[in-house]
Design a protein around this motif. Sequence first.
Motif, PDB file in Angstrom:
ATOM      1  N   LEU A 288     -10.004  -1.785  -0.100  1.00  0.00           N
ATOM      2  CA  LEU A 288      -9.791  -0.760  -1.004  1.00  0.00           C
ATOM      3  C   LEU A 288     -10.267   0.401  -1.037  1.00  0.00           C
ATOM      4  O   LEU A 288     -11.320   0.077  -0.817  1.00  0.00           O
ATOM      5  N   ASP A 289      -9.452   1.443  -1.440  1.00  0.00           N
ATOM      6  CA  ASP A 289     -10.192   2.665  -1.749  1.00  0.00           C
ATOM      7  C   ASP A 289      -9.988   2.513  -2.864  1.00  0.00           C
ATOM      8  O   ASP A 289     -10.486   1.864  -3.965  1.00  0.00           O
ATOM      9  N   ALA A 290     -11.141   3.913  -3.582  1.00  0.00           N
ATOM     10  CA  ALA A 290     -11.521   3.867  -4.414  1.00  0.00           C
ATOM     11  C   ALA A 290     -10.774   3.302  -6.416  1.00  0.00           C
ATOM     12  O   ALA A 290     -11.192   3.335  -6.899  1.00  0.00           O
TER      13      ALA A 290
ATOM     14  N   GLY B 116      -2.569   6.701  -0.554  1.00  0.00           N
ATOM     15  CA  GLY B 116      -2.088   7.147   0.408  1.00  0.00           C
ATOM     16  C   GLY B 116      -0.454   7.181   0.205  1.00  0.00           C
ATOM     17  O   GLY B 116       0.700   7.883   1.120  1.00  0.00           O
ATOM     18  N   GLY B 117       0.003   6.299  -0.431  1.00  0.00           N
ATOM     19  CA  GLY B 117       1.165   5.499  -0.060  1.00  0.00           C
ATOM     20  C   GLY B 117       2.022   6.163  -1.258  1.00  0.00           C
ATOM     21  O   GLY B 117       1.561   7.042  -1.867  1.00  0.00           O
ATOM     22  N   ALA B 118       3.378   6.654  -1.468  1.00  0.00           N
ATOM     23  CA  ALA B 118       4.370   6.817  -2.043  1.00  0.00           C
ATOM     24  C   ALA B 118       4.175   6.263  -3.463  1.00  0.00           C
ATOM     25  O   ALA B 118       4.835   5.671  -3.340  1.00  0.00           O
ATOM     26  N   TYR B 119       4.729   7.095  -4.501  1.00  0.00           N
ATOM     27  CA  TYR B 119       4.485   6.732  -5.961  1.00  0.00           C
ATOM     28  C   TYR B 119       5.920   6.651  -6.185  1.00  0.00           C
ATOM     29  O   TYR B 119       5.749   6.841  -7.335  1.00  0.00           O
ATOM     30  N   LEU B 120       6.947   7.793  -5.392  1.00  0.00           N
ATOM     31  CA  LEU B 120       7.970   7.911  -6.101  1.00  0.00           C
ATOM     32  C   LEU B 120       9.410   6.965  -5.345  1.00  0.00           C
ATOM     33  O   LEU B 120       8.829   5.718  -4.342  1.00  0.00           O
ATOM     34  N   LEU B 121       9.812   5.856  -6.701  1.00  0.00           N
ATOM     35  CA  LEU B 121      10.633   4.899  -5.990  1.00  0.00           C
ATOM     36  C   LEU B 121      11.207   4.806  -4.290  1.00  0.00           C
ATOM     37  O   LEU B 121      11.539   3.877  -3.611  1.00  0.00           O
ATOM     38  N   SER B 122      11.887   6.226  -4.207  1.00  0.00           N
ATOM     39  CA  SER B 122      12.923   6.286  -3.388  1.00  0.00           C
ATOM     40  C   SER B 122      11.643   6.233  -1.374  1.00  0.00           C
ATOM     41  O   SER B 122      12.005   5.304  -0.818  1.00  0.00           O
ATOM     42  N   ALA B 123      11.001   6.960  -1.967  1.00  0.00           N
ATOM     43  CA  ALA B 123       9.721   7.132  -0.749  1.00  0.00           C
ATOM     44  C   ALA B 123       9.207   5.780  -0.619  1.00  0.00           C
ATOM     45  O   ALA B 123       8.917   5.127   0.120  1.00  0.00           O
ATOM     46  N   ALA B 124       8.862   4.912  -1.812  1.00  0.00           N
ATOM     47  CA  ALA B 124       7.999   3.304  -2.001  1.00  0.00           C
ATOM     48  C   ALA B 124       9.135   2.409  -1.243  1.00  0.00           C
ATOM     49  O   ALA B 124       9.094   1.258  -0.047  1.00  0.00           O
TER      50      ALA B 124
END
Length: 65
Positions: free
Chosen positions: A12-14, A40-48
Amino acid sequence: ADTGFLGDVLALDAQGRTVTDESFGSSVPGIFAAGDIRSGGAYLLSAAAEDGANAARSACRFLGR
């Protein structure tokens, strides 16, 4: 994302998000992560949703399908 229970299993990251490679694979072969659980992942529903589709493709390749 509540990932505290993964700390003994996955890297896991920080911020407590799962560290993944470019194919969404985690530090454990065969375990993939997508969306806001991913470092580093997307935090918007469409990007997720796109992350999920890409992780599923990687999982299928891993399984040889």
